[in-house]
Design an enzyme around this catalytic site. Structure first.
Site, mmCIF file in Angstrom:
data_model
loop_
_atom_site.group_PDB
_atom_site.id
_atom_site.type_symbol
_atom_site.label_atom_id
_atom_site.label_comp_id
_atom_site.label_asym_id
_atom_site.label_seq_id
_atom_site.Cartn_x
_atom_site.Cartn_y
_atom_site.Cartn_z
ATOM 1 N N ASN A 95 0.794 -1.239 0.000
ATOM 2 C CA ASN A 95 0.000 0.000 0.000
ATOM 3 C C ASN A 95 0.820 1.280 0.000
ATOM 4 O O ASN A 95 0.328 2.318 -0.461
ATOM 5 C CB ASN A 95 -0.932 -0.040 1.232
ATOM 6 C CG ASN A 95 -1.548 1.299 1.532
ATOM 7 O OD1 ASN A 95 -2.508 1.725 0.873
ATOM 8 N ND2 ASN A 95 -0.993 2.011 2.510
ATOM 9 N N TYR A 178 2.965 9.129 -11.563
ATOM 10 C CA TYR A 178 1.946 8.433 -10.759
ATOM 11 C C TYR A 178 1.090 7.536 -11.654
ATOM 12 O O TYR A 178 0.779 6.406 -11.298
ATOM 13 C CB TYR A 178 1.088 9.469 -10.039
ATOM 14 C CG TYR A 178 0.204 8.924 -8.926
ATOM 15 C CD1 TYR A 178 0.689 8.775 -7.630
ATOM 16 C CD2 TYR A 178 -1.120 8.585 -9.169
ATOM 17 C CE1 TYR A 178 -0.123 8.300 -6.608
ATOM 18 C CE2 TYR A 178 -1.943 8.113 -8.147
ATOM 19 C CZ TYR A 178 -1.436 7.974 -6.867
ATOM 20 O OH TYR A 178 -2.247 7.500 -5.856
HETATM 21 N N1 NAD Z 1 -5.861 9.235 -0.947
HETATM 22 C C1 NAD Z 1 -6.307 8.980 -2.138
HETATM 23 O O1 NAD Z 1 -7.220 9.649 -2.650
HETATM 24 C C2 NAD Z 1 -5.721 7.845 -2.942
HETATM 25 C C3 NAD Z 1 -6.298 7.548 -4.182
HETATM 26 C C4 NAD Z 1 -5.791 6.516 -4.942
HETATM 27 C C5 NAD Z 1 -4.723 5.777 -4.458
HETATM 28 N N2 NAD Z 1 -4.143 6.090 -3.273
HETATM 29 C C6 NAD Z 1 -3.015 5.275 -2.819
HETATM 30 O O2 NAD Z 1 -3.259 4.828 -1.509
HETATM 31 C C7 NAD Z 1 -2.022 4.487 -0.903
HETATM 32 C C8 NAD Z 1 -1.995 5.052 0.504
HETATM 33 O O3 NAD Z 1 -1.956 6.460 0.417
HETATM 34 P P1 NAD Z 1 -2.812 7.405 1.368
HETATM 35 O O4 NAD Z 1 -3.686 8.208 0.509
HETATM 36 O O5 NAD Z 1 -3.369 6.607 2.474
HETATM 37 O O6 NAD Z 1 -1.662 8.421 1.871
HETATM 38 P P2 NAD Z 1 -1.019 8.691 3.303
HETATM 39 O O7 NAD Z 1 0.100 9.648 3.032
HETATM 40 O O8 NAD Z 1 -2.047 9.078 4.288
HETATM 41 O O9 NAD Z 1 -0.414 7.277 3.721
HETATM 42 C C9 NAD Z 1 0.692 6.723 3.044
HETATM 43 C C10 NAD Z 1 1.646 6.104 4.048
HETATM 44 O O10 NAD Z 1 2.748 5.546 3.313
HETATM 45 C C11 NAD Z 1 3.947 5.887 3.999
HETATM 46 N N3 NAD Z 1 5.084 5.896 3.059
HETATM 47 C C12 NAD Z 1 5.358 6.841 2.113
HETATM 48 N N4 NAD Z 1 6.502 6.533 1.491
HETATM 49 C C13 NAD Z 1 6.959 5.386 2.052
HETATM 50 C C14 NAD Z 1 8.097 4.586 1.841
HETATM 51 N N5 NAD Z 1 9.016 4.925 0.924
HETATM 52 N N6 NAD Z 1 8.248 3.483 2.578
HETATM 53 C C15 NAD Z 1 7.337 3.155 3.529
HETATM 54 N N7 NAD Z 1 6.248 3.879 3.794
HETATM 55 C C16 NAD Z 1 6.049 4.981 3.056
HETATM 56 C C17 NAD Z 1 3.669 7.273 4.589
HETATM 57 O O11 NAD Z 1 4.560 7.561 5.663
HETATM 58 C C18 NAD Z 1 2.228 7.140 5.016
HETATM 59 O O12 NAD Z 1 2.127 6.670 6.348
HETATM 60 C C19 NAD Z 1 -0.938 5.013 -1.837
HETATM 61 O O13 NAD Z 1 -0.404 3.947 -2.604
HETATM 62 C C20 NAD Z 1 -1.684 5.984 -2.723
HETATM 63 O O14 NAD Z 1 -1.069 6.168 -3.971
HETATM 64 C C21 NAD Z 1 -4.623 7.115 -2.508
#
Ligand code: NAD
Length: 276
Positions: A95, A178
């Protein structure tokens, strides 16, 4: 079969990368509050400490470790430690992910969606491109590989990759890397699903639309932005992390035993088109 059995994850050993915030934290909570033992792997030690303490106070069996998914030997070692702590590995959420900075359009919604020169292809640096690919694509590869090393000998397991609506549909506000990373992660998921199916390991993806998390510095917490985006979502609202818990539980539990290689979009209909 009873519903309680279909969705039973009690006693499961689980690893969630990026598990200390946003959607990863929702996966952690969904599984841990139903009796699974969950390890959050995250680069952010403060969030790991805070969320581990909060969830343990609620009686959840959770642990955390600081790992950067770009450091593949450290990731492998963290998996070994999680399996040793939990005694088994049933479910892995690949994730962890980051935002890729500005795209070539400067606004999520509105009648005016101006071009953003900073996000233009000619200005896209190798550094920006490589960072997103290393975390959002190569990090998923390394996580899938670590999961397979532990799951294949047991001939059982569930792997869930967080992709994005961006794997299917280009979003001009989000940078080009992305799109490439998420589409790559989706197709990698299918290839790994094909390979691991004979070993009773399912591999699927959750493709979220617009969810309020801390990604990209937490810009989505702005109520004005949420309201504006909600107008373009057919269900007339943005997503919040608890909205994803049911799908995560489904994909992690016996309920989805015969489902593999699928990317499930969860977006309130955002990808379908615009109405209203
Ligand atoms: N929020 C949205 O609308 C959305 C939409 C589509 C996809 N996503 C995907 O969901 C996933 C989670 O993102 P989110 O929105 O919960 O964001 P978020 O920033 O709240 O959580 C992401 C977590 O990943 C950790 N992280 C970042 N880089 C890292 C690394 N190199 N190694 C280990 N941990 C790392 C961060 O510290 C954070 O705790 C991601 O893959 C993101 O691309 C999010």
């Amino acid at each position: 079969m009873k519903i309680a059995e279909l969705f039973n994850v009690a006693g499961y050993g689980v690893v969630v990368t990026g598990g200390a915030s946003g959607l990863g934290l929702a996966f952690t909570e969904a599984l841990a509050s139903n009796g699974a033992r969950v390890t959050m792997l995250d680069i952010d030690s403060n969030r790991i400490d805070a969320e581990t303490a909060r969830l343990r106070a609620r009686g959840c069996d959770v642990r955390g470790a600081v790992v950067d998914v770009r450091d593949h030997p450290a990731l492998d070692a963290a998996f070994d430690a999680a399996v040793a702590a939990h005694g088994r590995l049933d479910v892995v959420f690949a994730n962890a992910g980051v935002d890729s900075g500005p795209g070539f359009i400067g606004s999520w919604v509105g009648s005016e969606r101006p071009r953003n020169p900073e996000g233009a292809l000619e200005k896209y640096t190798d550094e920006r491109w490589n960072r997103v690919i290393e975390i959002n694509l190569n990090g998923v590869f390394a996580t899938l590989r670590a999961a397979a090393r532990h799951m294949r000998p047991r001939k059982a397991g569930r792997i869930i990759v967080t992709t994005s609506l961006a794997a299917l549909k280009s979003e001009a506000v989000v940078g080009a890397a992305y799109m490439a990373a998420k589409a790559g992660a989706a197709h990698l998921m299918r290839n790994v699903a094909l390979e691991l199916a004979a070993d009773n390991i399912t591999v699927n993806a959750i493709a979220p639309g617009f969810f309020i998390t801390n990604i990209g510095g937490g810009h989505a917490h702005d109520p004005a932005l949420q309201k504006a985006v909600a107008r373009s979502v057919p269900m007339h609202r943005v997503g919040f992390p608890p909205d994803i818990a049911g799908l995560a539980l489904f994909l992690a539990s016996p309920a989805s035993a015969y489902l593999t290689g699928q990317q499930i979009v969860i977006d309130g209909g955002w990808g379908l088109g615009e109405v209203d």
